[in-house]
Design a protein around this motif. Structure first.
Motif, PDB file in Angstrom:
ATOM      1  N   ALA A  10       1.807   2.120  11.998  1.00  0.00           N
ATOM      2  CA  ALA A  10       2.996   2.107  10.884  1.00  0.00           C
ATOM      3  C   ALA A  10       1.909   0.918  10.454  1.00  0.00           C
ATOM      4  O   ALA A  10       0.698   0.589  10.985  1.00  0.00           O
ATOM      5  CB  ALA A  10       3.806   1.549  11.478  1.00  0.00           C
ATOM      6  N   MET A  11       2.275   0.648   9.060  1.00  0.00           N
ATOM      7  CA  MET A  11       2.003  -0.399   8.330  1.00  0.00           C
ATOM      8  C   MET A  11       2.375  -0.931   7.712  1.00  0.00           C
ATOM      9  O   MET A  11       3.292  -0.555   6.910  1.00  0.00           O
ATOM     10  CB  MET A  11       0.673   0.899   7.131  1.00  0.00           C
ATOM     11  CG  MET A  11      -0.436   1.820   7.899  1.00  0.00           C
ATOM     12  SD  MET A  11      -1.042   2.552   6.818  1.00  0.00           S
ATOM     13  CE  MET A  11       0.017   3.666   6.275  1.00  0.00           C
ATOM     14  N   LYS A  12       1.770  -2.254   7.092  1.00  0.00           N
ATOM     15  CA  LYS A  12       1.559  -3.638   6.619  1.00  0.00           C
ATOM     16  C   LYS A  12       0.770  -3.763   5.014  1.00  0.00           C
ATOM     17  O   LYS A  12      -0.188  -3.702   5.143  1.00  0.00           O
ATOM     18  CB  LYS A  12       2.176  -4.998   6.624  1.00  0.00           C
ATOM     19  CG  LYS A  12       2.625  -6.269   6.103  1.00  0.00           C
ATOM     20  CD  LYS A  12       2.638  -7.011   6.657  1.00  0.00           C
ATOM     21  CE  LYS A  12       1.554  -7.268   7.383  1.00  0.00           C
ATOM     22  NZ  LYS A  12       0.962  -8.903   7.329  1.00  0.00           N
ATOM     23  N   VAL A  13       1.136  -3.748   3.904  1.00  0.00           N
ATOM     24  CA  VAL A  13       0.504  -3.756   2.903  1.00  0.00           C
ATOM     25  C   VAL A  13       1.025  -5.125   2.098  1.00  0.00           C
ATOM     26  O   VAL A  13       1.895  -5.064   1.508  1.00  0.00           O
ATOM     27  CB  VAL A  13       0.781  -2.904   1.442  1.00  0.00           C
ATOM     28  CG1 VAL A  13      -0.105  -2.073   0.123  1.00  0.00           C
ATOM     29  CG2 VAL A  13       0.734  -1.101   2.935  1.00  0.00           C
ATOM     30  N   ASP A  14       0.497  -5.097   2.005  1.00  0.00           N
ATOM     31  CA  ASP A  14      -0.112  -7.393   0.956  1.00  0.00           C
ATOM     32  C   ASP A  14      -0.599  -7.102  -0.274  1.00  0.00           C
ATOM     33  O   ASP A  14      -2.058  -6.102  -0.198  1.00  0.00           O
ATOM     34  CB  ASP A  14      -0.266  -8.152   2.324  1.00  0.00           C
ATOM     35  CG  ASP A  14       0.504  -8.342   3.499  1.00  0.00           C
ATOM     36  OD1 ASP A  14       1.770  -8.304   3.268  1.00  0.00           O
ATOM     37  OD2 ASP A  14      -0.017  -8.311   4.177  1.00  0.00           O
ATOM     38  N   SER A  15      -0.359  -7.606  -1.269  1.00  0.00           N
ATOM     39  CA  SER A  15      -1.305  -7.777  -2.207  1.00  0.00           C
ATOM     40  C   SER A  15      -0.766  -9.044  -2.710  1.00  0.00           C
ATOM     41  O   SER A  15       0.752  -9.672  -2.406  1.00  0.00           O
ATOM     42  CB  SER A  15      -0.138  -6.898  -3.530  1.00  0.00           C
ATOM     43  OG  SER A  15      -0.943  -6.540  -4.828  1.00  0.00           O
ATOM     44  N   ASP A  16      -1.641  -9.528  -3.618  1.00  0.00           N
ATOM     45  CA  ASP A  16      -1.431 -11.014  -4.103  1.00  0.00           C
ATOM     46  C   ASP A  16      -0.532 -10.769  -5.445  1.00  0.00           C
ATOM     47  O   ASP A  16      -0.395 -11.877  -5.551  1.00  0.00           O
ATOM     48  CB  ASP A  16      -2.907 -11.690  -4.372  1.00  0.00           C
ATOM     49  CG  ASP A  16      -4.312 -10.739  -6.000  1.00  0.00           C
ATOM     50  OD1 ASP A  16      -3.456  -9.680  -5.853  1.00  0.00           O
ATOM     51  OD2 ASP A  16      -4.871 -11.198  -5.708  1.00  0.00           O
ATOM     52  N   ILE A  17      -0.835  -9.978  -6.058  1.00  0.00           N
ATOM     53  CA  ILE A  17       0.412  -9.526  -6.937  1.00  0.00           C
ATOM     54  C   ILE A  17       1.480  -9.087  -7.088  1.00  0.00           C
ATOM     55  O   ILE A  17       1.291  -7.452  -6.016  1.00  0.00           O
ATOM     56  CB  ILE A  17      -0.337  -9.113  -8.841  1.00  0.00           C
ATOM     57  CG1 ILE A  17      -0.622  -8.284  -8.496  1.00  0.00           C
ATOM     58  CG2 ILE A  17      -1.030 -10.620  -8.711  1.00  0.00           C
ATOM     59  CD1 ILE A  17      -0.986  -7.708  -9.412  1.00  0.00           C
ATOM     60  N   PRO A  18       2.244  -8.202  -7.533  1.00  0.00           N
ATOM     61  CA  PRO A  18       3.521  -7.216  -6.567  1.00  0.00           C
ATOM     62  C   PRO A  18       3.022  -5.509  -7.557  1.00  0.00           C
ATOM     63  O   PRO A  18       2.457  -6.189  -8.909  1.00  0.00           O
ATOM     64  CB  PRO A  18       5.350  -7.537  -8.490  1.00  0.00           C
ATOM     65  CG  PRO A  18       4.462  -8.730  -8.262  1.00  0.00           C
ATOM     66  CD  PRO A  18       3.151  -9.465  -8.225  1.00  0.00           C
ATOM     67  N   ILE A  19       2.975  -4.847  -6.596  1.00  0.00           N
ATOM     68  CA  ILE A  19       2.866  -3.850  -6.879  1.00  0.00           C
ATOM     69  C   ILE A  19       4.100  -2.877  -6.119  1.00  0.00           C
ATOM     70  O   ILE A  19       4.563  -3.206  -5.893  1.00  0.00           O
ATOM     71  CB  ILE A  19       0.940  -3.203  -6.773  1.00  0.00           C
ATOM     72  CG1 ILE A  19       1.596  -3.882  -4.421  1.00  0.00           C
ATOM     73  CG2 ILE A  19       0.507  -3.618  -6.832  1.00  0.00           C
ATOM     74  CD1 ILE A  19       0.576  -2.966  -4.008  1.00  0.00           C
ATOM     75  N   VAL A  20       3.588  -1.029  -6.919  1.00  0.00           N
ATOM     76  CA  VAL A  20       4.989  -0.781  -5.540  1.00  0.00           C
ATOM     77  C   VAL A  20       3.852   0.367  -5.385  1.00  0.00           C
ATOM     78  O   VAL A  20       2.775   0.988  -5.509  1.00  0.00           O
ATOM     79  CB  VAL A  20       5.597   0.457  -7.306  1.00  0.00           C
ATOM     80  CG1 VAL A  20       6.217   1.151  -6.503  1.00  0.00           C
ATOM     81  CG2 VAL A  20       6.066  -0.268  -8.148  1.00  0.00           C
ATOM     82  N   VAL A  21       4.445   0.423  -3.648  1.00  0.00           N
ATOM     83  CA  VAL A  21       3.714   1.392  -2.456  1.00  0.00           C
ATOM     84  C   VAL A  21       4.936   2.573  -2.219  1.00  0.00           C
ATOM     85  O   VAL A  21       5.592   2.654  -2.080  1.00  0.00           O
ATOM     86  CB  VAL A  21       3.825   0.679  -2.019  1.00  0.00           C
ATOM     87  CG1 VAL A  21       2.969   1.236  -0.533  1.00  0.00           C
ATOM     88  CG2 VAL A  21       2.999  -0.460  -2.296  1.00  0.00           C
ATOM     89  N   GLN A  22       4.154   3.880  -2.671  1.00  0.00           N
ATOM     90  CA  GLN A  22       4.636   4.888  -1.622  1.00  0.00           C
ATOM     91  C   GLN A  22       3.874   5.648  -0.592  1.00  0.00           C
ATOM     92  O   GLN A  22       2.403   5.170  -1.080  1.00  0.00           O
ATOM     93  CB  GLN A  22       4.819   5.940  -3.470  1.00  0.00           C
ATOM     94  CG  GLN A  22       5.580   7.423  -2.873  1.00  0.00           C
ATOM     95  CD  GLN A  22       5.074   8.208  -4.169  1.00  0.00           C
ATOM     96  OE1 GLN A  22       4.820   8.231  -5.290  1.00  0.00           O
ATOM     97  NE2 GLN A  22       5.839   9.713  -3.788  1.00  0.00           N
ATOM     98  N   TYR A  23       4.814   6.815  -0.283  1.00  0.00           N
ATOM     99  CA  TYR A  23       4.171   7.018   1.163  1.00  0.00           C
ATOM    100  C   TYR A  23       3.502   8.476   1.483  1.00  0.00           C
ATOM    101  O   TYR A  23       4.801   8.929   0.896  1.00  0.00           O
ATOM    102  CB  TYR A  23       4.133   6.130   2.278  1.00  0.00           C
ATOM    103  CG  TYR A  23       4.027   7.045   3.702  1.00  0.00           C
ATOM    104  CD1 TYR A  23       2.260   7.059   3.983  1.00  0.00           C
ATOM    105  CD2 TYR A  23       4.906   8.135   3.942  1.00  0.00           C
ATOM    106  CE1 TYR A  23       1.857   7.132   5.075  1.00  0.00           C
ATOM    107  CE2 TYR A  23       4.224   8.226   5.786  1.00  0.00           C
ATOM    108  CZ  TYR A  23       2.729   7.966   5.994  1.00  0.00           C
ATOM    109  OH  TYR A  23       2.760   8.677   6.657  1.00  0.00           O
ATOM    110  N   SER A  24       3.266   9.369   1.352  1.00  0.00           N
ATOM    111  CA  SER A  24       2.720  10.905   1.509  1.00  0.00           C
ATOM    112  C   SER A  24       2.033  11.768   2.279  1.00  0.00           C
ATOM    113  O   SER A  24       1.403  10.608   3.313  1.00  0.00           O
ATOM    114  CB  SER A  24       2.289  10.840   0.133  1.00  0.00           C
ATOM    115  OG  SER A  24       2.880  10.737  -1.231  1.00  0.00           O
TER     116      SER A  24
END
Length: 122
Positions: free
Chosen positions: A89-103
């Motif tokens: 599994a993964m956790k994705v962190d960003s310093d600003i808002p982003i949108v994340v999709q997984y394929s």
């Protein structure tokens, strides 16, 4: 004033790359990110396993108003990589808002499958 699009933290609970592929295509998975902001995003991925310590804080940038597609088999930290045939599994962190999709491209059979889903915004 414009509205920020996205979230700063995302969870992808189901990752798995098969050991074998068939045909010309190779099974693979990708994190697909869009940064709608004008500012550069600094993104960090932590990979979790069922019975191993996490691989953590794999960092990269996504320029402002750009997209980035990161194959999970290229994620590496201090020589540690995601092994094939192991759930993760993964956790994705960003310093600003982003949108994340997984394929996921499953090429284990002649009839290939492409699955994609939005990550869970926290």
């Amino acid at each position: 004033m414009s509205k920020e699009i996205g979230a700063k933290q995302w969870i992808i609970p189901d990752g798995f790359t098969p050991v074998r592929s068939s045909g010309a295509l190779e099974s693979h998975e990708a994190i697909c990110i869009v940064n709608c902001s004008a500012s550069k995003a600094t993104v960090s991925v932590t990979v979790y396993f069922e019975d191993e310590s996490p691989i953590g804080e794999i960092t990269f940038a996504v320029d402002g108003q750009r997209t980035k597609h990161v194959r999970t088999d290229t994620l590496e930290k201090d020589g540690a990589k995601i092994p094939k045939g192991v759930p993760y599994a993964m956790k994705v962190d960003s310093d600003i808002p982003i949108v994340v999709q997984y394929s996921r491209m499953d090429a284990t059979q002649a009839e290939n499958t492409l699955m994609t889903t939005m990550a869970y915004p926290v």
